[in-house]
Write a protein that holds these residues in place. Sequence first.
Motif, PDB file in Angstrom:
ATOM      1  N   ASP A   1       0.822  -1.209   0.000  1.00 43.08           N
ATOM      2  CA  ASP A   1       0.000   0.000   0.000  1.00 43.08           C
ATOM      3  C   ASP A   1       0.861   1.267   0.000  1.00 43.08           C
ATOM      4  N   GLN A   2       2.012   1.228   0.653  1.00 35.80           N
ATOM      5  CA  GLN A   2       2.917   2.375   0.587  1.00 35.80           C
ATOM      6  C   GLN A   2       3.445   2.551  -0.833  1.00 35.80           C
ATOM      7  N   THR A   3       3.743   1.469  -1.515  1.00 33.21           N
ATOM      8  CA  THR A   3       4.176   1.542  -2.913  1.00 33.21           C
ATOM      9  C   THR A   3       3.044   2.084  -3.780  1.00 33.21           C
ATOM     10  N   LEU A   4       1.828   1.595  -3.543  1.00 35.24           N
ATOM     11  CA  LEU A   4       0.666   2.092  -4.279  1.00 35.24           C
ATOM     12  C   LEU A   4       0.478   3.586  -4.032  1.00 35.24           C
ATOM     13  N   TYR A   5       0.709   4.023  -2.807  1.00 35.72           N
ATOM     14  CA  TYR A   5       0.612   5.446  -2.488  1.00 35.72           C
ATOM     15  C   TYR A   5       1.629   6.254  -3.299  1.00 35.72           C
ATOM     16  N   VAL A   6       2.875   5.800  -3.340  1.00 32.32           N
ATOM     17  CA  VAL A   6       3.920   6.501  -4.087  1.00 32.32           C
ATOM     18  C   VAL A   6       3.559   6.567  -5.566  1.00 32.32           C
ATOM     19  N   VAL A   7       3.097   5.459  -6.114  1.00 34.84           N
ATOM     20  CA  VAL A   7       2.680   5.432  -7.521  1.00 34.84           C
ATOM     21  C   VAL A   7       1.544   6.437  -7.745  1.00 34.84           C
ATOM     22  N   THR A   8       0.591   6.480  -6.834  1.00 36.30           N
ATOM     23  CA  THR A   8      -0.553   7.395  -6.948  1.00 36.30           C
ATOM     24  C   THR A   8      -0.100   8.851  -6.918  1.00 36.30           C
ATOM     25  N   VAL A   9       0.815   9.177  -6.019  1.00 34.93           N
ATOM     26  CA  VAL A   9       1.330  10.550  -5.939  1.00 34.93           C
ATOM     27  C   VAL A   9       2.069  10.926  -7.220  1.00 34.93           C
ATOM     28  N   VAL A  10       2.874  10.016  -7.749  1.00 32.75           N
ATOM     29  CA  VAL A  10       3.601  10.288  -8.989  1.00 32.75           C
ATOM     30  C   VAL A  10       2.618  10.457 -10.150  1.00 32.75           C
ATOM     31  N   LEU A  11       1.592   9.618 -10.215  1.00 32.94           N
ATOM     32  CA  LEU A  11       0.573   9.778 -11.254  1.00 32.94           C
ATOM     33  C   LEU A  11      -0.122  11.133 -11.137  1.00 32.94           C
ATOM     34  N   GLY A  12      -0.453  11.528  -9.916  1.00 33.62           N
ATOM     35  CA  GLY A  12      -1.089  12.833  -9.709  1.00 33.62           C
ATOM     36  C   GLY A  12      -0.188  13.981 -10.135  1.00 33.62           C
TER      37      GLY A  12
ATOM     38  N   LEU B   1      -5.662  13.956 -19.036  1.00 35.43           N
ATOM     39  CA  LEU B   1      -6.900  13.264 -18.662  1.00 35.43           C
ATOM     40  C   LEU B   1      -6.656  11.768 -18.450  1.00 35.43           C
ATOM     41  N   LEU B   2      -5.819  11.171 -19.287  1.00 33.16           N
ATOM     42  CA  LEU B   2      -5.477   9.753 -19.097  1.00 33.16           C
ATOM     43  C   LEU B   2      -4.743   9.549 -17.766  1.00 33.16           C
ATOM     44  N   LEU B   3      -3.812  10.447 -17.465  1.00 32.45           N
ATOM     45  CA  LEU B   3      -3.088  10.358 -16.199  1.00 32.45           C
ATOM     46  C   LEU B   3      -4.020  10.621 -15.016  1.00 32.45           C
ATOM     47  N   LEU B   4      -4.981  11.518 -15.183  1.00 36.15           N
ATOM     48  CA  LEU B   4      -5.966  11.767 -14.132  1.00 36.15           C
ATOM     49  C   LEU B   4      -6.804  10.507 -13.901  1.00 36.15           C
TER      50      LEU B   4
ATOM     51  N   LEU C   1      -5.878   7.434 -14.353  1.00 31.53           N
ATOM     52  CA  LEU C   1      -5.023   6.495 -13.613  1.00 31.53           C
ATOM     53  C   LEU C   1      -4.852   6.919 -12.163  1.00 31.53           C
ATOM     54  N   THR C   2      -4.730   8.217 -11.919  1.00 29.45           N
ATOM     55  CA  THR C   2      -4.606   8.725 -10.547  1.00 29.45           C
ATOM     56  C   THR C   2      -5.867   8.425  -9.750  1.00 29.45           C
ATOM     57  N   MET C   3      -7.024   8.663 -10.368  1.00 29.16           N
ATOM     58  CA  MET C   3      -8.289   8.402  -9.684  1.00 29.16           C
ATOM     59  C   MET C   3      -8.428   6.918  -9.363  1.00 29.16           C
ATOM     60  N   ALA C   4      -8.113   6.059 -10.318  1.00 28.14           N
ATOM     61  CA  ALA C   4      -8.227   4.622 -10.094  1.00 28.14           C
ATOM     62  C   ALA C   4      -7.252   4.155  -9.017  1.00 28.14           C
ATOM     63  N   SER C   5      -6.050   4.657  -9.077  1.00 22.86           N
ATOM     64  CA  SER C   5      -5.039   4.288  -8.094  1.00 22.86           C
ATOM     65  C   SER C   5      -5.421   4.783  -6.703  1.00 22.86           C
TER      66      SER C   5
ATOM     67  N   LEU D   1     -16.191   3.013 -16.147  1.00 23.60           N
ATOM     68  CA  LEU D   1     -17.165   4.095 -16.329  1.00 23.60           C
ATOM     69  C   LEU D   1     -16.481   5.380 -16.780  1.00 23.60           C
ATOM     70  N   TYR D   2     -15.334   5.689 -16.183  1.00 20.89           N
ATOM     71  CA  TYR D   2     -14.584   6.883 -16.615  1.00 20.89           C
ATOM     72  C   TYR D   2     -14.212   6.767 -18.092  1.00 20.89           C
ATOM     73  N   ILE D   3     -13.712   5.610 -18.470  1.00 21.00           N
ATOM     74  CA  ILE D   3     -13.321   5.405 -19.868  1.00 21.00           C
ATOM     75  C   ILE D   3     -14.537   5.555 -20.782  1.00 21.00           C
ATOM     76  N   LEU D   4     -15.639   4.974 -20.364  1.00 18.19           N
ATOM     77  CA  LEU D   4     -16.868   5.077 -21.148  1.00 18.19           C
ATOM     78  C   LEU D   4     -17.310   6.532 -21.277  1.00 18.19           C
ATOM     79  N   TRP D   5     -17.423   7.235 -20.146  1.00 20.37           N
ATOM     80  CA  TRP D   5     -17.926   8.610 -20.144  1.00 20.37           C
ATOM     81  C   TRP D   5     -16.961   9.592 -20.790  1.00 20.37           C
ATOM     82  N   TRP D   6     -15.676   9.441 -20.543  1.00 17.42           N
ATOM     83  CA  TRP D   6     -14.689  10.421 -21.000  1.00 17.42           C
ATOM     84  C   TRP D   6     -14.233  10.188 -22.432  1.00 17.42           C
ATOM     85  N   PHE D   7     -14.194   8.935 -22.872  1.00 16.05           N
ATOM     86  CA  PHE D   7     -13.581   8.644 -24.164  1.00 16.05           C
ATOM     87  C   PHE D   7     -14.498   7.892 -25.135  1.00 16.05           C
TER      88      PHE D   7
END
Length: 180
Positions: free
Chosen positions: A62-73, A111-114, A116-120, A146-152
């Motif tokens: 979860d700490q690794t997931l957190y770091v990945v999420t921050v980098v994506l953001g 938007l693609l990175l957003l 991924l950030t939201m999902a992460s 749903l994001y992919i459907l609505w956004w793209f």
Amino acid sequence: MRSGRGSDGRDGRDESPEERADRKWSDLLQEIRVAQTGVQILFGFLLTVVFQPSYRRLSDADQTLYVVTVVLGATAIGALVAPVAFHRVVTGRFIKPEAVVWASGLTLLGLLLLLLTMASSLLLVLRTATHDDSYVPWIVAGVAGLYILWWFVVPAALRMRLAGRRAHAPDVDGGEADRN
């Protein structure tokens, strides 16, 4: 005036290429403002997590997931702010139509990175809240879908459907409209 795109590449508006670029730039900035606000608020909250005492109790995964999420953001913010910096650097060089194309691409990347950030972020929060990995990935995949459907997907489908209609629509002279 014809509706749809004519042989001169216009879309039925009476505007010069410069006016068209100005309009598209203005539209793009409005879109970016919406996305930037969301990602900046999310990023701000993410930055505070590491300073909470409970952060140390997170598993290594979860700490690794957190770091990945921050980098994506951080990269999402970078991509969504890039069009503003891009415009500032090229302003006055009479290349706004090209700048709009590049800025649009950077916005799409943001938007693609957003997404991924939201999902992460959702994955991290639900893993922490439930301590159950049996269904959490399915929930995250559903929300991301749903994001992919609505956004793209929906906008792309509408675009293709309308492009098909316009390509076969008769022009004011009764012939087929130009496909350009």
